[in-house]
Write a protein that holds these residues in place. Sequence first.
Motif, PDB file in Angstrom:
ATOM      1  N   GLU A   1      27.787 -17.739 -33.376  1.00 41.71           N
ATOM      2  CA  GLU A   1      29.073 -18.038 -34.029  1.00 41.71           C
ATOM      3  C   GLU A   1      29.968 -16.817 -34.037  1.00 41.71           C
ATOM      4  O   GLU A   1      29.486 -15.677 -34.118  1.00 41.71           O
TER       5      GLU A   1
ATOM      6  N   GLN B   1      21.559 -18.400 -26.134  1.00 37.62           N
ATOM      7  CA  GLN B   1      21.906 -19.047 -27.398  1.00 37.62           C
ATOM      8  C   GLN B   1      23.360 -18.718 -27.729  1.00 37.62           C
ATOM      9  O   GLN B   1      23.819 -17.599 -27.513  1.00 37.62           O
ATOM     10  N   THR B   2      24.051 -19.682 -28.244  1.00 36.23           N
ATOM     11  CA  THR B   2      25.435 -19.492 -28.637  1.00 36.23           C
ATOM     12  C   THR B   2      25.449 -18.866 -30.038  1.00 36.23           C
ATOM     13  O   THR B   2      24.740 -19.299 -30.934  1.00 36.23           O
TER      14      THR B   2
END
Length: 153
Positions: free
Chosen positions: A151, A148-149
């Motif tokens: 932020e 998962q990316t």
Amino acid sequence: MSTADLRYRTRRSSDLSKHPAEVFAEAEDHPVTVTRRDGEDLVLMSQREADGRARLLNFAAQLITVTLDDEGSLGERMTKAFPWMLALSLSDRETCAQELVDAARASFATNQPHLAVAELTSWRETAAAIAAGLGHDDLEWLDLDDVQTVERP
């Protein structure tokens, strides 16, 4: 001219006295033969280069000792000269022994001491890591589909 001959450059002794910084900078990259009218030619090289050659000669002496022994496999004979190899598995000892001999041959053929020295150092550090217990844990690989990316803060 062989590859080994290309590593040496020749400069006159007058170049050394007139342009020392230039000759010294050249000697940091590769040995420089300084020709003299009144005496034998000299070779100017970095301490790193001289140390590499000394390590290679020491390694060669150890390899010659190993080849004089005719009992056991190459890997078994090499453990007498390089006891750190005992930390390696039997198959890794044989692989290590052959790769060290190959690297030494390449170093001598090309006049590049770092090839054998780097191979020797790499295998010795691997054996030290194994002896310290590193490498026994199973690795947990990340599944790229589940990544998962996050932020940036």
